[in-house]
Design an enzyme around this catalytic site. Structure first.
Site, short mmCIF file in Angstrom:
data_model
loop_
_atom_site.label_atom_id
_atom_site.label_comp_id
_atom_site.label_asym_id
_atom_site.label_seq_id
_atom_site.Cartn_x
_atom_site.Cartn_y
_atom_site.Cartn_z
CG ASN A 7 -1.89 1.11 1.27
OD1 ASN A 7 -1.84 2.01 0.43
ND2 ASN A 7 -2.80 1.07 2.22
CE LYS A 14 -1.02 -0.24 6.81
NZ LYS A 14 -2.35 0.32 7.01
NE ARG A 91 -6.26 1.11 -0.08
CZ ARG A 91 -6.40 2.16 0.68
NH1 ARG A 91 -5.40 2.64 1.35
NH2 ARG A 91 -7.57 2.73 0.79
CG HIS A 180 -12.93 2.74 3.15
ND1 HIS A 180 -13.71 3.70 3.74
CD2 HIS A 180 -11.66 3.02 3.48
CE1 HIS A 180 -12.93 4.54 4.41
NE2 HIS A 180 -11.68 4.15 4.25
CG HIS A 208 -14.17 0.92 6.59
ND1 HIS A 208 -13.35 -0.13 6.26
CD2 HIS A 208 -13.32 1.94 6.91
CE1 HIS A 208 -12.09 0.22 6.38
NE2 HIS A 208 -12.04 1.49 6.76
CG ASN A 211 -8.00 9.06 10.62
OD1 ASN A 211 -8.62 9.85 11.34
ND2 ASN A 211 -6.96 9.41 9.91
NE ARG A 241 -10.42 12.06 4.39
CZ ARG A 241 -10.32 10.76 4.11
NH1 ARG A 241 -11.36 10.07 3.70
NH2 ARG A 241 -9.16 10.15 4.24
CD GLU A 334 -11.71 -4.18 13.09
OE1 GLU A 334 -10.72 -4.53 13.74
OE2 GLU A 334 -11.71 -4.05 11.86
CG ASN A 335 -10.53 -1.50 18.42
OD1 ASN A 335 -10.31 -2.57 18.96
ND2 ASN A 335 -9.96 -1.14 17.28
CD GLU A 384 -8.84 -1.74 3.85
OE1 GLU A 384 -8.43 -1.32 4.96
OE2 GLU A 384 -9.15 -1.00 2.92
P1 AMP Z 1 -8.27 2.96 11.09
O1 AMP Z 1 -8.32 4.12 10.14
O2 AMP Z 1 -9.17 1.84 10.73
O3 AMP Z 1 -6.86 2.52 11.40
O4 AMP Z 1 -8.85 3.51 12.49
C1 AMP Z 1 -8.25 4.57 13.19
C2 AMP Z 1 -9.23 5.05 14.24
O5 AMP Z 1 -9.59 3.96 15.10
C3 AMP Z 1 -8.65 6.14 15.13
O6 AMP Z 1 -9.57 7.20 15.29
C4 AMP Z 1 -8.48 5.43 16.47
O7 AMP Z 1 -8.64 6.29 17.53
C5 AMP Z 1 -9.60 4.41 16.43
N1 AMP Z 1 -9.33 3.34 17.40
C6 AMP Z 1 -8.34 2.45 17.40
N2 AMP Z 1 -8.38 1.70 18.53
C7 AMP Z 1 -9.43 2.16 19.24
C8 AMP Z 1 -10.01 1.82 20.52
N3 AMP Z 1 -9.46 0.86 21.27
N4 AMP Z 1 -11.11 2.48 20.93
C9 AMP Z 1 -11.65 3.46 20.17
N5 AMP Z 1 -11.15 3.83 18.98
C10 AMP Z 1 -10.06 3.19 18.53
#
Ligand code: AMP
Length: 397
Positions: A7, A14, A91, A180, A208, A211, A241, A334-335, A384
């Site tokens: 990527n 990456k 990618r 995405h 999805h 960020n 954004r 997910e988190n 991905e």
């Molecule tokens: P990504 O673009 O999929 O890598 O996601 C990045 C976003 O996921 C960032 O805003 C992070 O703060 C959020 N994120 C990652 N881990 C956690 C977590 N444990 N709890 C809440 N948000 C998370």
């Protein structure tokens, strides 16, 4: 087959090395600050420690050379020789209307990708620099391009057209493309498998939320709508954004603040979203912490984020005349149990009820709705890189 998944951004690379049979990640890492002072490569072999090395990386060719060197290092490498790499999966951000699926990157395909540069001037040229640098070092290894836009090419006209003069679509291809796509495809397909249902018979909404964030509606295995547009700026509230906005705001701010179009776009892409609303952070973890502490700036950002997602879910339930499953994925999806809960709080009319205990669990594929919830809600971690490796292996076989 050993597939090298790449990527490439304008100053980053990456990578993952994936065994396409066991689907294991053998090594992964990142080159940062390519062409900028203060370069860095990080490399992690499977089951090993992450190594970080400061090194100046003048260009992408040097970045690839460093990555290949790391992967064949006698101590921590995972390959005896780079000859063991069977194929490379790149990618690619924007395939325009030319690519509804992945493609072997031969001269014709690369020329067609170059023609899409106008549509993604920040991303596509960087992808192409990566492909060319990689080709120079591995001229005999087949390379495949997996496009972020491809999965969304099945959208019907009424979903992808903007209601502006049609000539701009005909002349320049101004329309919704969506991004995405690799993730939306992987997650929706995996959701059907996980639930033991037939993908072709399901109506699925994928959220999805990372960020960058987007929602898609997937009906009978095909994308029928998605929230990002011609560029990744449209749709949800994101880290930095704005997502959807009245274009009239641009003229208003241009007059009030004396901003030109470049500055306005920079504001919408880099200073808005969670960062703009909190005036503090684009990271949803900070927003979440502040929300629990009842900080006003974080409460408004968290509520706006969740409200926008819920609005799109409603729109896509309407677009598909129903929904069987809603999936959350990516960093936030997910988190963040609170984000999922706040979004699902809007979805009572779809018969959604959330199992709070299940929603608080972390980790793998997970159903977070109750057994009697009319719509199933789940968390499906996206992957991905694995999706790109699968596509690459399929095409070079
Ligand atoms: P990504 O673009 O999929 O890598 O996601 C990045 C976003 O996921 C960032 O805003 C992070 O703060 C959020 N994120 C990652 N881990 C956690 C977590 N444990 N709890 C809440 N948000 C998370």
């Amino acid at each position: 087959m050993k597939i090298f998944v790449i990527n490439c951004g304008s100053s980053s690379l990456k990578f993952q090395l994936i065994d396409s049979v066991s689907e294991e990640c053998l090594a992964k890492g990142l080159c940062e600050r390519i062409g900028i002072e203060g370069g860095m490569i990080s490399y992690t072999p499977a089951g090993g420690e992450k190594e970080k090395t400061k090194v100046e990386i003048p260009d992408h060719k040097e970045a690839f050379r460093l990555v290949l060197e790391a992967m064949t290092n006698p101590k921590t490498g995972v390959l005896k020789s780079t000859d063991e790499i069977d194929a490379v999966g790149h990618r690619m951000v924007h395939g325009g209307e030319k690519f509804a699926c992945s493609a072997i990157l031969d001269a014709d395909v690369l020329a067609a990708v170059t023609e899409c540069n106008d549509l993604a001037p920040l991303h596509n040229p960087a992808n192409l620099v990566g492909v060319n640098a990689c080709k120079e070092l591995m001229p005999n290894v087949p390379m495949v391009g997996v496009f972020d836009t491809a999965f969304h090419q099945t959208m019907p006209e009424e979903a992808y057209l903007y209601a502006i003069p049609y000539e701009y679509y005909k002349k320049y291809g101004v329309r919704r493309y969506g991004f995405h796509g690799t993730s939306h495809h992987y997650v929706s397909q995996h959701c059907a498998e996980f639930l033991g249902k037939n993908y072709e018979d399901m109506k699925i909404i994928v959220c999805h939320l990372g960020n960058g964030a987007s929602v898609s509606a997937v009906k009978n295995g095909k994308c029928v709508d998605t929230s990002m547009g011609m560029t990744p700026l449209e749709g949800l509230v994101m880290g930095t954004r704005s997502g959807d906005i009245d274009a009239g705001v641009l003229e208003f701010l241009a007059n009030k603040e004396g901003m030109d179009i470049k500055e306005l776009l920079n504001m919408l892409n880099k200073k808005s979203g969670l960062l703009g609303l909190t005036e503090a952070s684009s990271d949803s973890r900070d927003v979440e912490d502040g929300y629990f502490e009842k900080k006003e700036n974080c409460v408004r950002a968290q509520k706006s984020f969740c409200y926008r997602v819920a609005k799109y879910i409603g729109a896509y339930a309407a677009a598909m005349n129903g929904v069987d499953a809603i999936c959350f994925t990516a960093g936030v999806g997910e988190n963040s149990p609170i984000t999922r809960e706040m979004i699902c709080d809007y979805l009572g009319y779809l018969g959604v009820t959330i199992d709070k205990e299940a929603n608080n669990k972390r980790g793998d594929d997970n159903i977070i709705s109750t057994a009697d919830s009319k719509t199933t809600v789940c968390v499906i971690p996206t992957n991905e890189e694995l999706a790109i490796a699968r596509e690459t292996a399929r095409l070079v076989k």
